[in-house]
Scaffold this active site. Structure first.
Site, PDB file in Angstrom:
ATOM      1  N   ASP A  89       0.839  -1.208   0.000  1.00 37.93           N
ATOM      2  CA  ASP A  89       0.000   0.000   0.000  1.00 37.93           C
ATOM      3  C   ASP A  89       0.873   1.257   0.000  1.00 37.93           C
ATOM      4  O   ASP A  89       1.575   1.524   0.968  1.00 37.93           O
ATOM      5  CB  ASP A  89      -0.887  -0.012   1.257  1.00 37.93           C
ATOM      6  CG  ASP A  89      -1.803   1.198   1.336  1.00 37.93           C
ATOM      7  OD1 ASP A  89      -2.867   1.169   0.700  1.00 37.93           O
ATOM      8  OD2 ASP A  89      -1.440   2.178   2.023  1.00 37.93           O
TER       9      ASP A  89
ATOM     10  N   TYR B 120       3.058   9.720  -0.393  1.00 37.03           N
ATOM     11  CA  TYR B 120       4.176   9.138   0.370  1.00 37.03           C
ATOM     12  C   TYR B 120       5.527   9.383  -0.297  1.00 37.03           C
ATOM     13  O   TYR B 120       6.563   9.102   0.274  1.00 37.03           O
ATOM     14  CB  TYR B 120       3.995   7.622   0.576  1.00 37.03           C
ATOM     15  CG  TYR B 120       2.718   7.207   1.269  1.00 37.03           C
ATOM     16  CD1 TYR B 120       1.899   8.134   1.902  1.00 37.03           C
ATOM     17  CD2 TYR B 120       2.331   5.868   1.292  1.00 37.03           C
ATOM     18  CE1 TYR B 120       0.724   7.740   2.517  1.00 37.03           C
ATOM     19  CE2 TYR B 120       1.157   5.470   1.914  1.00 37.03           C
ATOM     20  CZ  TYR B 120       0.363   6.417   2.515  1.00 37.03           C
ATOM     21  OH  TYR B 120      -0.797   6.013   3.129  1.00 37.03           O
TER      22      TYR B 120
ATOM     23  N   LYS C  62      -2.809   5.852  -4.141  1.00 39.74           N
ATOM     24  CA  LYS C  62      -3.909   6.783  -3.808  1.00 39.74           C
ATOM     25  C   LYS C  62      -3.686   8.128  -4.489  1.00 39.74           C
ATOM     26  O   LYS C  62      -2.544   8.574  -4.604  1.00 39.74           O
ATOM     27  CB  LYS C  62      -3.978   7.000  -2.286  1.00 39.74           C
ATOM     28  CG  LYS C  62      -3.895   5.722  -1.481  1.00 39.74           C
ATOM     29  CD  LYS C  62      -4.071   5.929   0.001  1.00 39.74           C
ATOM     30  CE  LYS C  62      -3.715   4.658   0.753  1.00 39.74           C
ATOM     31  NZ  LYS C  62      -2.278   4.509   1.058  1.00 39.74           N
TER      32      LYS C  62
ATOM     33  N   HIS D  79      -7.603   9.537  -1.523  1.00 44.57           N
ATOM     34  CA  HIS D  79      -6.895   9.478  -0.234  1.00 44.57           C
ATOM     35  C   HIS D  79      -7.694  10.094   0.928  1.00 44.57           C
ATOM     36  O   HIS D  79      -7.747   9.536   2.017  1.00 44.57           O
ATOM     37  CB  HIS D  79      -5.545  10.194  -0.392  1.00 44.57           C
ATOM     38  CG  HIS D  79      -4.487   9.735   0.545  1.00 44.57           C
ATOM     39  ND1 HIS D  79      -3.162   9.661   0.206  1.00 44.57           N
ATOM     40  CD2 HIS D  79      -4.547   9.314   1.831  1.00 44.57           C
ATOM     41  CE1 HIS D  79      -2.461   9.219   1.235  1.00 44.57           C
ATOM     42  NE2 HIS D  79      -3.280   9.010   2.239  1.00 44.57           N
TER      43      HIS D  79
HETATM   44  P1  NDP Z   1       1.174   1.403  12.004  1.00 40.84           P
HETATM   45  O1  NDP Z   1       0.088   1.340  12.996  1.00 40.84           O
HETATM   46  O2  NDP Z   1       1.329   0.351  10.986  1.00 40.84           O
HETATM   47  O3  NDP Z   1       2.500   1.518  12.854  1.00 40.84           O
HETATM   48  C1  NDP Z   1       3.756   1.687  12.272  1.00 40.84           C
HETATM   49  C2  NDP Z   1       4.754   2.026  13.388  1.00 40.84           C
HETATM   50  O4  NDP Z   1       4.859   0.941  14.292  1.00 40.84           O
HETATM   51  C3  NDP Z   1       6.119   2.295  12.830  1.00 40.84           C
HETATM   52  O5  NDP Z   1       6.709   3.294  13.664  1.00 40.84           O
HETATM   53  C4  NDP Z   1       6.851   0.968  13.016  1.00 40.84           C
HETATM   54  O6  NDP Z   1       8.228   1.204  13.210  1.00 40.84           O
HETATM   55  C5  NDP Z   1       6.193   0.438  14.280  1.00 40.84           C
HETATM   56  N1  NDP Z   1       6.101  -1.029  14.301  1.00 40.84           N
HETATM   57  C6  NDP Z   1       5.598  -1.840  13.339  1.00 40.84           C
HETATM   58  N2  NDP Z   1       5.621  -3.130  13.717  1.00 40.84           N
HETATM   59  C7  NDP Z   1       6.159  -3.140  14.963  1.00 40.84           C
HETATM   60  C8  NDP Z   1       6.455  -4.170  15.900  1.00 40.84           C
HETATM   61  N3  NDP Z   1       6.214  -5.431  15.624  1.00 40.84           N
HETATM   62  N4  NDP Z   1       7.014  -3.806  17.090  1.00 40.84           N
HETATM   63  C9  NDP Z   1       7.278  -2.518  17.371  1.00 40.84           C
HETATM   64  N5  NDP Z   1       7.026  -1.493  16.550  1.00 40.84           N
HETATM   65  C10 NDP Z   1       6.460  -1.801  15.339  1.00 40.84           C
HETATM   66  O7  NDP Z   1       1.095   2.881  11.346  1.00 40.84           O
HETATM   67  P2  NDP Z   1       1.102   3.518   9.909  1.00 40.84           P
HETATM   68  O8  NDP Z   1       0.640   4.908  10.141  1.00 40.84           O
HETATM   69  O9  NDP Z   1       2.371   3.336   9.199  1.00 40.84           O
HETATM   70  O10 NDP Z   1      -0.060   2.765   9.116  1.00 40.84           O
HETATM   71  C11 NDP Z   1       0.157   1.606   8.329  1.00 40.84           C
HETATM   72  C12 NDP Z   1      -0.086   1.903   6.864  1.00 40.84           C
HETATM   73  O11 NDP Z   1      -1.406   2.385   6.654  1.00 40.84           O
HETATM   74  C13 NDP Z   1       0.794   3.015   6.273  1.00 40.84           C
HETATM   75  O12 NDP Z   1       2.116   2.600   6.037  1.00 40.84           O
HETATM   76  C14 NDP Z   1       0.010   3.363   5.043  1.00 40.84           C
HETATM   77  O13 NDP Z   1       0.226   2.413   4.022  1.00 40.84           O
HETATM   78  C15 NDP Z   1      -1.419   3.293   5.557  1.00 40.84           C
HETATM   79  N6  NDP Z   1      -1.903   4.623   6.009  1.00 40.84           N
HETATM   80  C16 NDP Z   1      -2.936   5.175   5.291  1.00 40.84           C
HETATM   81  C17 NDP Z   1      -3.439   6.395   5.637  1.00 40.84           C
HETATM   82  C18 NDP Z   1      -4.569   6.963   4.847  1.00 40.84           C
HETATM   83  O14 NDP Z   1      -4.914   8.129   5.044  1.00 40.84           O
HETATM   84  N7  NDP Z   1      -5.178   6.212   3.956  1.00 40.84           N
HETATM   85  C19 NDP Z   1      -2.909   7.188   6.762  1.00 40.84           C
HETATM   86  C20 NDP Z   1      -1.839   6.510   7.466  1.00 40.84           C
HETATM   87  C21 NDP Z   1      -1.385   5.267   7.098  1.00 40.84           C
HETATM   88  P3  NDP Z   1       9.382   0.511  12.297  1.00 40.84           P
HETATM   89  O15 NDP Z   1       9.115   0.897  10.885  1.00 40.84           O
HETATM   90  O16 NDP Z   1      10.613   1.105  12.859  1.00 40.84           O
HETATM   91  O17 NDP Z   1       9.260  -0.960  12.526  1.00 40.84           O
END
Ligand code: NDP
Length: 279
Positions: free
Chosen positions: A48, A53, A82, A115
């Site tokens: 995604d 991004y 998006k 989006h």
């Molecule tokens: P998430 O809830 O997926 O959390 C991501 C964070 O958690 C990062 O800081 C990551 O750090 C950390 N993390 C992930 N796995 C672990 C683990 N097992 N243990 C500890 N820390 C962990 O948040 P996102 O906001 O990134 O959302 C996911 C996806 O959703 C986005 O990447 C995007 O594709 C989508 N999205 C869509 C939006 C929209 O408006 N449509 C808005 C926001 C997100 P690290 O990378 O260091 O592991």
């Protein structure tokens, strides 16, 4: 229930979407190829991204590297992007899509989403998405961050029903009413920020359940989604976490514990509120 990384749910147009995907928000363009390749090698089938991004070039490269490393075919993967919501005209929306596809360097997208509803300025973009969909350049079209009122407005002119609504969703924001509304209209829900951007990983109830099921806090949350057939995109830029986030298919959470997780709801957002987000 979604049973594996390759397991799919069927969308309202008959196409299938993997239940658990990799989100690449905040992964820099230059790091995306390696991370996405590792994700595909480790079983992820859905990626995604978004024009916002700024990593569509890296995402496309990652898809190609992943295919080369695994011998999979493009059609084995599900790629989403998006369109940004800057009040685009119909023609500008068509161009925005073509630019995304060129950056990704792919033949087609599996899913393209609006989006944000952006002050209800999505009519022209949606009509452009319908045209692109009918021309076969996008397999499925959908929306993101749409509240019930935005969907009702969309229904007033749309000739294609969105396949899904990608929204912030996690145990602190369970989105009950919007989920019911979407279910009634055969629109799937896909969760973003399922871990609340990591903020939920120290929640005492979740940690207690992690201990009980001998799983990590992230695995408990992601399994809570899978067990309810909520599509999810979770982000990690670390290989070990990518792998462990996908290791959620070998246990079941009891109905009482599912309820405990659901009862954490406080309608609390980590991201913006679509009703007040001013663009
Ligand atoms: P998430 O809830 O997926 O959390 C991501 C964070 O958690 C990062 O800081 C990551 O750090 C950390 N993390 C992930 N796995 C672990 C683990 N097992 N243990 C500890 N820390 C962990 O948040 P996102 O906001 O990134 O959302 C996911 C996806 O959703 C986005 O990447 C995007 O594709 C989508 N999205 C869509 C939006 C929209 O408006 N449509 C808005 C926001 C997100 P690290 O990378 O260091 O592991």
């Amino acid at each position: 229930m979604i049973q594996s990384l390759a397991d799919t749910l069927t969308l309202n147009n008959g196409l299938k979407i993997p239940g658990l995907g990799l989100g690449v928000y905040q992964i820099p363009d230059e790091e995306a190829p390696e991370i996405i390749k590792e994700a595909i090698i480790n079983g992820y089938r859905a990626i995604d991204t978004a024009s916002y991004y700024d990593n569509e070039v890296g995402t496309g490269l990652g898809v190609k590297k992943g295919l080369a490393a695994t011998g999979l075919k493009r059609e084995d993967l599900f790629v989403t992007s998006k369109i940004w919501n800057d009040h685009l005209s119909y023609d500008e929306a068509i161009t925005a899509f073509e630019e995304s596809l060129a950056r990704l360097d792919l033949e087609y997208l599996d899913l393209y989403l609006i989006h944000w509803p952006g002050n209800n300025a999505f009519e022209e973009s949606w009509k452009a998405l319908e045209t692109l969909h009918k021309a076969g350049k996008i397999k499925s079209i959908g929306v993101s961050n749409f509240q019930i009122s935005h969907l009702e407005k969309l229904f007033s002119f749309a000739t294609v029903t969105p396949v899904l609504n990608q929204i912030e969703l996690h145990p602190k924001l369970t989105q009950h009413e919007l989920r019911e509304f979407c279910a009634k209209h055969d629109i799937k829900i896909q969760a973003w920020s399922p871990l609340m951007q990591g903020k939920l990983l120290t929640n005492p109830t979740i940690l207690e359940l992690a201990k009980k099921y001998n799983k990590s806090a992230a695995q408990i949350i992601l399994h809570w989604d899978m067990q309810q057939d909520i599509l999810v995109n979770v982000k990690s830029s670390k290989k070990e976490r990518l792998i462990s986030n996908a290791d959620v298919f070998d246990f079941m959470i009891s109905p009482e514990d599912m309820e405990k997780l659901t009862n954490l709801n406080e309608n609390l957002r980590a991201g913006p509120d679509p009703d007040t987000f001013d663009f």
